[in-house]
Design a protein around this motif. Structure first.
Motif, short mmCIF file in Angstrom:
data_model
loop_
_atom_site.label_atom_id
_atom_site.label_comp_id
_atom_site.label_asym_id
_atom_site.label_seq_id
_atom_site.Cartn_x
_atom_site.Cartn_y
_atom_site.Cartn_z
N LEU A 31 25.80 39.32 39.57
CA LEU A 31 26.29 39.35 41.08
C LEU A 31 27.75 39.85 40.84
CD1 LEU A 31 25.18 35.90 42.25
CD2 LEU A 31 24.02 38.06 42.56
N TYR A 32 28.05 40.65 41.78
CA TYR A 32 29.35 41.15 41.73
C TYR A 32 30.45 40.52 42.70
CZ TYR A 32 26.70 44.86 39.09
OH TYR A 32 25.90 45.60 38.38
N PHE A 33 31.42 39.93 42.12
CA PHE A 33 32.56 39.35 42.72
C PHE A 33 33.67 40.39 42.96
CE2 PHE A 33 29.74 36.15 40.97
CZ PHE A 33 29.67 34.89 41.66
N ILE A 34 33.89 40.54 44.08
CA ILE A 34 35.06 41.47 44.65
C ILE A 34 36.00 40.56 45.18
CG2 ILE A 34 35.83 43.51 46.02
CD1 ILE A 34 32.80 44.35 46.04
N ILE A 35 37.42 40.31 44.50
CA ILE A 35 38.03 39.46 44.97
C ILE A 35 39.52 40.02 45.47
CG2 ILE A 35 39.62 37.50 43.99
CD1 ILE A 35 37.80 37.63 41.63
N SER A 36 39.91 39.46 46.59
CA SER A 36 40.87 40.17 47.31
C SER A 36 42.06 38.96 47.60
CB SER A 36 40.69 40.93 48.61
OG SER A 36 40.16 40.15 49.53
N ASP A 37 43.14 39.37 48.27
CA ASP A 37 44.10 38.27 48.98
C ASP A 37 43.13 37.31 49.94
OD1 ASP A 37 45.98 39.17 47.26
OD2 ASP A 37 47.21 40.18 48.83
N GLN A 38 42.47 38.00 50.49
CA GLN A 38 41.82 37.05 51.86
C GLN A 38 40.72 36.53 51.51
OE1 GLN A 38 43.42 37.28 54.53
NE2 GLN A 38 44.98 38.62 53.56
N GLN A 39 39.90 36.78 50.73
CA GLN A 39 38.47 36.18 50.31
C GLN A 39 37.86 36.85 49.20
OE1 GLN A 39 36.20 37.30 53.88
NE2 GLN A 39 35.16 39.00 52.71
N VAL A 40 36.65 36.28 48.83
CA VAL A 40 35.84 36.70 47.70
C VAL A 40 34.39 37.19 48.38
CG1 VAL A 40 34.60 35.91 45.61
CG2 VAL A 40 36.82 34.97 46.13
N ASP A 41 34.06 38.29 48.03
CA ASP A 41 32.80 39.01 48.57
C ASP A 41 31.92 39.03 47.22
OD1 ASP A 41 33.72 39.87 51.07
OD2 ASP A 41 34.81 41.24 50.31
N VAL A 42 30.43 38.76 47.74
CA VAL A 42 29.70 38.78 46.76
C VAL A 42 28.61 39.57 46.93
CG1 VAL A 42 28.05 37.19 45.35
CG2 VAL A 42 30.22 36.40 46.43
N LEU A 43 28.28 40.57 45.99
CA LEU A 43 27.27 41.42 46.23
C LEU A 43 26.25 41.71 45.12
CD1 LEU A 43 29.67 44.69 47.06
CD2 LEU A 43 28.50 42.84 48.75
N ASN A 44 25.07 42.07 45.35
CA ASN A 44 24.16 42.16 44.29
C ASN A 44 24.05 43.48 43.74
OD1 ASN A 44 22.80 43.26 46.42
ND2 ASN A 44 20.82 42.38 46.04
N LYS A 45 24.67 44.42 44.40
CA LYS A 45 24.68 45.83 43.71
C LYS A 45 26.13 46.23 43.74
CE LYS A 45 19.96 47.16 44.83
NZ LYS A 45 19.07 47.73 45.42
#
Length: 219
Positions: free
Chosen positions: A48-62
């Motif tokens: 799972l790919y965790f894309i982290i920013s100031d605002q939130q954490v996005d979680v993607l499977n690709k």
């Protein structure tokens, strides 16, 4: 909807909702702002790919591209990731595989698990101070009891394996075995030195005897 998409959605929603209650979440996200981490459990073996920013954490499977850090960890080692002192041991034992900066692993683990949430304060806004206090005290007691029971079962299991059915050696037996191995290694070194010394003397004697014989032949 594929299972991985559902998992990503649930995980992303859960993490971000908890972060809204966590007073330390913003500063932790800032430390990882712009970081992309690929994480997977060894038992499931899909990232799972965790894309982290100031605002939130996005979680993607690709994710198209290279993550900043790739982590593979066994489920039983998840709660140990926050402790810097255990990371090296987890890697040596094979419970943790890291491709990237090891410091990112700890910061990422703290972002997801070390949340400073005042549950009593948040509950009091919904049910009142008294009920919120009682609920939190009951939850704390239940958690401490569960931890105590778990430690007791773990200790009893270890004793059963080492003392009752002798499936695993006790700490004393391991120490004694290590001492015997060290002693045996020391004895082997002494014996090897004695053999080498004797061989060296015999070779010297043979060389001396040969030299005398050659001298006599010439005379």
């Amino acid at each position: 909807m594929p299972l991985t998409n559902l998992l990503c959605g649930l995980l992303e929603t859960g993490v971000n909702q908890l972060h809204q209650l966590d007073s330390s979440a913003v500063s932790k996200r800032k430390q990882l702002n712009g970081t992309i981490i690929a994480a997977s459990l060894k038992e499931l073996n899909f990232p799972l790919y965790f894309i982290i920013s100031d605002q939130q954490v996005d979680v993607l499977n690709k994710f198209e591209g290279e993550p900043d850090c790739t982590i593979k960890v066994s489920m039983q080692a998840l709660n140990k990731l926050q402790d810097n002192r255990q990371l090296t041991q987890l890697i040596k034992s094979g419970e943790l595989e890291v491709d990237g900066d090891i410091q990112l692993v700890q910061k990422f683990a703290m972002l997801l698990t070390d949340m400073q949430i005042d549950w009593e304060e948040h509950l009091s806004k919904k049910v009142g101070d008294v009920i919120a206090h009682n609920l939190c005290q009951h939850a704390k007691t239940a958690f401490e009891t569960t931890q105590s029971q778990y430690k007791r079962v773990e200790k009893q299991s270890a004793l059963y394996l080492t003392e009752e059915i002798k499936l695993a050696p006790s700490a004393l037996e391991v120490a004694h075995f290590s001492d015997r191995v060290s002693s045996l290694a020391s004895d082997a070194d002494l014996l090897l030195n004695k053999i080498n010394n004797k061989l060296e003397k015999q070779l010297n004697n043979l060389s001396h005897t040969k030299a005398l014989a050659d001298k006599n032949d010439k005379n």
